[in-house]
Design an enzyme around this catalytic site. Structure first.
Site, short mmCIF file in Angstrom:
data_model
loop_
_atom_site.label_atom_id
_atom_site.label_comp_id
_atom_site.label_asym_id
_atom_site.label_seq_id
_atom_site.Cartn_x
_atom_site.Cartn_y
_atom_site.Cartn_z
CB SER A 38 -0.90 0.16 1.12
OG SER A 38 -1.63 1.24 1.20
N GLY A 39 0.63 2.14 -1.05
CA GLY A 39 1.43 3.31 -1.10
C GLY A 39 2.75 3.11 -1.83
CB ALA A 40 4.20 0.47 -3.80
N GLY A 41 2.56 2.84 -5.23
CA GLY A 41 2.31 3.47 -6.49
C GLY A 41 1.53 2.69 -7.62
CE LYS A 42 -0.85 -2.17 -4.82
NZ LYS A 42 -0.16 -1.05 -3.80
CB SER A 43 -3.77 2.92 -7.72
OG SER A 43 -4.47 1.88 -6.94
CB SER A 110 -2.02 -9.25 -5.46
OG SER A 110 -1.24 -8.60 -6.12
#
Length: 206
Positions: A38-43, A110
């Site tokens: 979460s927060g890694a920039g995926k979206s 995931s």
């Protein structure tokens, strides 16, 4: 592969093939599976990649983790079992979309390798491109405008990936994005370049 509960169902073969749809679209279909903390920039990366591909004339759709939990997976929580089911459903939906000739992008934590591998096995070789948004948890916490990490560390959120629940990084992803140092624009460029190198889209467009 999951076995349907009912015996009284039968698959129907479409009169329009995936090849037909890809030919009409002018590009191949594929699943781009963005994974990371979460927060890694995926979206952020996934949506910007979609915009870039859309501007090139590609048919695309983003399955965003939060958005999917509002509808398709609204009945699921964040236990280990629910996380498995969340990814299973998303994998099955992504499979339908690439049969429709669409470039399907997913942005999900995931966290379990086995779940991501299960989705890969649903698809034909080359149809699953795993993109690891690699970012240290410390950087993710600094970016956390929602305060989720702070809540997880204080015990207000249970089973939070990276704090109280595990994340299993990909062993051999098709692409690694160092999102702690790469700009969003550079990350998008790397994804689009990979699609061109693999012949998913053309050199100057679909």
């Amino acid at each position: 592969m999951n076995t349907p509960v009912s015996n009284n169902i039968h698959k129907h073969k479409s009169l329009v093939s995936r090849d037909d749809r890809e030919h009409l679209n002018g590009h191949k279909s594929v699943v781009l599976w963005f994974t990371g903390l979460s927060g890694a920039g995926k979206s952020s990366v996934a949506h910007l990649v979609e915009k870039s591909l859309h501007d090139l004339g590609c048919r695309t759709f983003v399955f965003d983790g939060d958005n999917v939990r509002y509808g398709l997976c609204a009945d699921l929580g964040f236990s280990a079992g629910d996380r498995v089911e969340n990814i299973r459903r998303t994998g099955e939906m992504a499979k339908l979309f690439i049969e429709g000739g669409v470039i399907a992008l997913t942005a999900f934590i995931s966290p379990y390798r086995a779940d991501r591998e299960r989705v890969r096995q649903l698809l034909a070789p080359g149809d699953f491109i795993e993109i690891y948004c690699d970012c240290p948890v410390e950087v993710c916490e600094q970016r956390d405008v929602k305060g989720l990490y702070a809540k997880a560390r204080s015990g207000l959120i249970k089973d939070f990936t990276g704090i109280s629940a595990p994340y299993e990084p990909p062993v051999a992803p098709e692409l690694v994005l160092d999102t702690a140092t790469l700009s969003l624009e550079d990350s998008v460029t790397k994804v689009v370049e990979l699609l061109r190198a693999r012949g998913i889209i053309g050199q100057s467009g679909p």
